[in-house]
Design a protein around this motif. Structure first.
Motif, PDB file in Angstrom:
ATOM      1  N   LEU A   1     -15.159 -26.351  95.311  1.00  0.00           N
ATOM      2  CA  LEU A   1     -14.850 -25.652  95.528  1.00  0.00           C
ATOM      3  C   LEU A   1     -15.484 -24.714  95.995  1.00  0.00           C
ATOM      4  O   LEU A   1     -16.291 -23.905  96.172  1.00  0.00           O
ATOM      5  CB  LEU A   1     -13.140 -24.533  95.091  1.00  0.00           C
ATOM      6  N   VAL A   2     -14.809 -24.430  97.556  1.00  0.00           N
ATOM      7  CA  VAL A   2     -15.204 -23.258  97.957  1.00  0.00           C
ATOM      8  C   VAL A   2     -14.460 -21.823  98.345  1.00  0.00           C
ATOM      9  O   VAL A   2     -13.516 -21.834  98.369  1.00  0.00           O
ATOM     10  CB  VAL A   2     -15.922 -23.080  99.660  1.00  0.00           C
ATOM     11  N   ALA A   3     -14.672 -20.752  98.638  1.00  0.00           N
ATOM     12  CA  ALA A   3     -13.799 -19.501  99.171  1.00  0.00           C
ATOM     13  C   ALA A   3     -12.841 -19.979 100.187  1.00  0.00           C
ATOM     14  O   ALA A   3     -13.934 -20.260 101.165  1.00  0.00           O
ATOM     15  CB  ALA A   3     -15.101 -17.853  98.909  1.00  0.00           C
ATOM     16  N   ASN A   4     -11.621 -19.352 100.284  1.00  0.00           N
ATOM     17  CA  ASN A   4     -11.244 -19.668 101.379  1.00  0.00           C
ATOM     18  C   ASN A   4     -11.447 -18.481 102.537  1.00  0.00           C
ATOM     19  O   ASN A   4     -11.071 -18.925 102.547  1.00  0.00           O
ATOM     20  CB  ASN A   4      -9.462 -19.026 101.051  1.00  0.00           C
ATOM     21  N   GLY A   5     -12.355 -17.851 101.957  1.00  0.00           N
ATOM     22  CA  GLY A   5     -12.411 -16.605 103.564  1.00  0.00           C
ATOM     23  C   GLY A   5     -13.845 -16.371 103.040  1.00  0.00           C
ATOM     24  O   GLY A   5     -14.833 -17.012 102.402  1.00  0.00           O
ATOM     25  N   PRO A   6     -14.424 -16.075 104.335  1.00  0.00           N
ATOM     26  CA  PRO A   6     -15.773 -15.931 105.103  1.00  0.00           C
ATOM     27  C   PRO A   6     -16.714 -15.102 104.645  1.00  0.00           C
ATOM     28  O   PRO A   6     -16.066 -13.809 103.613  1.00  0.00           O
ATOM     29  CB  PRO A   6     -16.439 -15.349 106.484  1.00  0.00           C
TER      30      PRO A   6
ATOM     31  N   ASP B   1     -24.734 -16.947 105.677  1.00  0.00           N
ATOM     32  CA  ASP B   1     -24.805 -17.082 106.626  1.00  0.00           C
ATOM     33  C   ASP B   1     -23.183 -15.765 106.836  1.00  0.00           C
ATOM     34  O   ASP B   1     -22.185 -16.395 105.768  1.00  0.00           O
ATOM     35  CB  ASP B   1     -24.253 -18.190 107.444  1.00  0.00           C
ATOM     36  N   PRO B   2     -23.016 -14.946 107.157  1.00  0.00           N
ATOM     37  CA  PRO B   2     -21.889 -14.169 106.452  1.00  0.00           C
ATOM     38  C   PRO B   2     -20.346 -14.788 107.193  1.00  0.00           C
ATOM     39  O   PRO B   2     -19.403 -14.063 106.809  1.00  0.00           O
ATOM     40  CB  PRO B   2     -21.882 -12.903 107.795  1.00  0.00           C
ATOM     41  N   ASP B   3     -20.794 -15.852 107.286  1.00  0.00           N
ATOM     42  CA  ASP B   3     -19.091 -16.450 108.271  1.00  0.00           C
ATOM     43  C   ASP B   3     -19.493 -18.240 107.392  1.00  0.00           C
ATOM     44  O   ASP B   3     -18.003 -18.713 107.550  1.00  0.00           O
ATOM     45  CB  ASP B   3     -19.210 -17.083 109.990  1.00  0.00           C
ATOM     46  N   ALA B   4     -20.065 -18.566 106.346  1.00  0.00           N
ATOM     47  CA  ALA B   4     -19.596 -19.453 105.314  1.00  0.00           C
ATOM     48  C   ALA B   4     -19.001 -19.047 104.676  1.00  0.00           C
ATOM     49  O   ALA B   4     -18.693 -17.748 103.774  1.00  0.00           O
ATOM     50  CB  ALA B   4     -20.896 -19.750 104.880  1.00  0.00           C
ATOM     51  N   PHE B   5     -18.808 -20.266 103.936  1.00  0.00           N
ATOM     52  CA  PHE B   5     -17.548 -20.217 103.338  1.00  0.00           C
ATOM     53  C   PHE B   5     -17.836 -20.384 101.788  1.00  0.00           C
ATOM     54  O   PHE B   5     -18.796 -21.922 101.571  1.00  0.00           O
ATOM     55  CB  PHE B   5     -16.529 -20.887 103.238  1.00  0.00           C
ATOM     56  N   VAL B   6     -18.661 -19.510 101.107  1.00  0.00           N
ATOM     57  CA  VAL B   6     -19.270 -19.502  99.190  1.00  0.00           C
ATOM     58  C   VAL B   6     -18.293 -20.397  98.231  1.00  0.00           C
ATOM     59  O   VAL B   6     -17.445 -20.644  97.869  1.00  0.00           O
ATOM     60  CB  VAL B   6     -19.403 -18.341  98.761  1.00  0.00           C
ATOM     61  N   GLY B   7     -19.794 -21.007  97.634  1.00  0.00           N
ATOM     62  CA  GLY B   7     -19.247 -22.046  96.194  1.00  0.00           C
ATOM     63  C   GLY B   7     -18.771 -21.807  95.624  1.00  0.00           C
ATOM     64  O   GLY B   7     -19.003 -20.403  95.026  1.00  0.00           O
TER      65      GLY B   7
ATOM     66  N   ILE C   1       0.265 -20.164 100.398  1.00  0.00           N
ATOM     67  CA  ILE C   1      -0.299 -20.510 101.591  1.00  0.00           C
ATOM     68  C   ILE C   1      -1.217 -21.725 101.758  1.00  0.00           C
ATOM     69  O   ILE C   1      -2.127 -21.760 100.604  1.00  0.00           O
ATOM     70  CB  ILE C   1      -1.090 -19.255 102.074  1.00  0.00           C
ATOM     71  N   ALA C   2      -1.151 -22.662 102.615  1.00  0.00           N
ATOM     72  CA  ALA C   2      -2.328 -23.721 103.082  1.00  0.00           C
ATOM     73  C   ALA C   2      -3.571 -23.417 103.894  1.00  0.00           C
ATOM     74  O   ALA C   2      -3.112 -22.967 105.148  1.00  0.00           O
ATOM     75  CB  ALA C   2      -1.057 -24.900 103.539  1.00  0.00           C
ATOM     76  N   VAL C   3      -4.406 -22.940 103.132  1.00  0.00           N
ATOM     77  CA  VAL C   3      -5.736 -22.699 103.715  1.00  0.00           C
ATOM     78  C   VAL C   3      -6.843 -22.881 103.462  1.00  0.00           C
ATOM     79  O   VAL C   3      -6.839 -23.642 101.577  1.00  0.00           O
ATOM     80  CB  VAL C   3      -5.328 -20.868 104.127  1.00  0.00           C
ATOM     81  N   SER C   4      -7.850 -23.235 104.074  1.00  0.00           N
ATOM     82  CA  SER C   4      -9.213 -23.838 103.408  1.00  0.00           C
ATOM     83  C   SER C   4     -10.383 -23.544 103.848  1.00  0.00           C
ATOM     84  O   SER C   4     -10.281 -23.163 105.587  1.00  0.00           O
ATOM     85  CB  SER C   4      -8.927 -25.177 103.520  1.00  0.00           C
ATOM     86  N   GLY C   5     -11.434 -23.222 103.278  1.00  0.00           N
ATOM     87  CA  GLY C   5     -12.598 -22.857 103.893  1.00  0.00           C
ATOM     88  C   GLY C   5     -13.437 -24.586 103.613  1.00  0.00           C
ATOM     89  O   GLY C   5     -14.737 -24.112 104.518  1.00  0.00           O
ATOM     90  N   ALA C   6     -13.069 -25.023 103.121  1.00  0.00           N
ATOM     91  CA  ALA C   6     -13.901 -26.438 103.060  1.00  0.00           C
ATOM     92  C   ALA C   6     -14.309 -26.977 104.434  1.00  0.00           C
ATOM     93  O   ALA C   6     -13.504 -27.060 104.983  1.00  0.00           O
ATOM     94  CB  ALA C   6     -12.921 -27.951 102.003  1.00  0.00           C
TER      95      ALA C   6
END
Length: 426
Positions: free
Chosen positions: A51-56, A70-76, A234-239
């Motif tokens: 799992l990673v965060a769903n927001g950057p 990286d500010p645009d990365a999705f953090v674990g 809400i169907a959203v993903s940072g994967a």
């Protein structure tokens, strides 16, 4: 028996509890935060491995500290948990781990509350329930527990290798269900995904992440859902670096889409005839965001490149044009049903006056009519973004301000008593 005292007792040291502690510390209000496990424990042990965060990272954080990414990365998930622990260390948050609160009752004949905990009794003038709303996993009682099929909730899922060999039915297609189904499919499992009503925002559009669009369009600050609007997941993903959840793409990659799972009998699941309607509603939600984004760009003269490909929809897969109305578990080879069906809250440990007849929190922006009781981390507590990391931080500031204001009135009362006491003695 020695009774410990503090002015404010915060229950829970996840994102809500840490945020509450920061604002109470700034206000100079003595307090204690109790956590039954470790700081941000749910991020550590109630999430799947990948799992990673769903927001950057630039967005899903507290204002006082950035992620070393990286500010645009999705953090674990583990890094998110460590972020909260590090954040708490910045201001020496008075967090006590390994202590569980079992009951809070109002003191008789004097203000305040008595908290019964695994570490003894604590008395406090105010209590902040910072345990959030996602506490007890919900598994609908549709499929008998004695079937030779493993049934688990998404909070107990860790990775594909931990499941029995065989096909998997994932029930629920929000953020958790869609991501887990995708991971299982990538691992070579045969996957069936039961899709109910949902929102489906674009991950990125015209060079901006959807969290940015919801911000500039004012959607994070909506104070309540539109009248007559049903809650949908809400169907959203940072994967995998973040991508729009596209159910047609998932089907093209091998996942069999189903409508809602609505019943069971003799080894067969009954499937609602609503798959096409649910997908169409998700498409409308998706396209509406694109339309609003385009209008915002035109209105403000922004130099953001057009993105016509975002409006292209893949062809409908066979499972959508000719959907299943029933699913024989044995014939489909299903050995696991994974329920991504959400959670319910449990606030039975609080005084009855803080809850309604259904056991839900009674509050206005986190302030309970049961004077001295507060809530944090609730969906729509003050706005749409309340249950997100940054939203909790802002709600915590409101709650801390309310506690400080209430404290000033009590201080005035004490000062008046001190002034009049000598006169009474004369």
């Amino acid at each position: 028996m020695t009774i410990e005292t503090t002015e404010v007792l915060v229950v829970g040291a996840g994102q809500a509890g840490v945020a509450a502690s920061e604002h109470l510390t700034r206000a100079g209000i003595p307090h204690l935060v109790l956590e039954r496990a470790r700081i941000a424990e749910r991020w550590r042990s109630a999430r799947w491995d990948s799992l990673v965060a769903n927001g950057p990272a630039w967005h899903d954080r507290f204002p006082g500290m950035t992620f070393p990414h990286d500010p645009d990365a999705f953090v674990g998930k583990d890094e998110v948990a460590e972020y909260f622990a590090a954040y708490a260390r910045q201001f020496n948050a008075p967090i006590r781990c390994g202590v569980e609160v079992s009951r809070v009752t109002r003191l008789e004949g004097r203000p305040g509350f008595r908290a019964e905990t695994s570490g003894g009794v604590i008395e406090a003038q105010a209590v902040v329930a910072a345990t959030g709303a996602f506490q007890i996993p919900v598994i609908p009682p549709l499929v008998p527990e004695d079937l030779p099929v493993t049934q688990i909730h998404s909070s107990d899922y860790r990775n594909p290798q931990a499941l029995p060999e065989g096909a998997v039915l994932v029930v629920g297609a929000g953020a958790s269900g869609s991501q887990i189904a995708d991971e299982l499919n990538r691992a070579g499992r045969r996957v069936f995904l039961s899709v109910g009503p949902h929102g489906r925002p674009p991950r990125r559009y015209r060079g901006r992440d959807f969290v940015w669009w919801l911000g500039v369009l004012g959607k994070w600050d909506l104070e309540a859902p539109a009248p007559g609007t049903d809650h949908v997941t809400i169907a959203v993903s940072g994967a995998h670096g973040g991508a729009t959840v596209d159910f047609r793409r998932l089907a093209a990659e091998g996942i069999t889409l189903l409508g809602r799972t609505e019943g069971y009998g003799d080894g067969v699941l009954r499937i609602a005839p609503d798959l096409a309607a649910n997908i169409a509603a998700g498409d409308r939600d998706y396209l509406a965001v694109l339309d609003e984004a385009d209008a915002y760009v035109a209105r403000n003269g922004l130099d953001l490149p057009p993105d016509p490909e975002a409006r292209e929809m893949p062809a409908d897969p066979a499972c959508l044009t000719d959907p299943l109305s029933a699913l024989d578990l044995a014939k489909a080879g299903i050995t696991t049903i994974l329920w991504a069906t959400g959670f319910r809250s449990d606030y039975r440990w609080l005084p009855e006056g803080a809850l309604d007849a259904q056991g839900h929190p009674r509050h206005q922006r986190g302030v309970s009519p049961e004077s001295g009781i507060y809530f944090l981390g609730l969906p729509w507590q003050s706005r749409r973004g309340s249950s997100f990391i940054w939203g909790v931080w802002h709600d915590a500031r409101h709650v801390a301000d309310h506690i400080a204001t209430r404290r000033s009135y009590m201080d005035y009362h004490a000062q008046v008593q001190a002034r009049t006491a000598p006169q009474a003695a004369e």
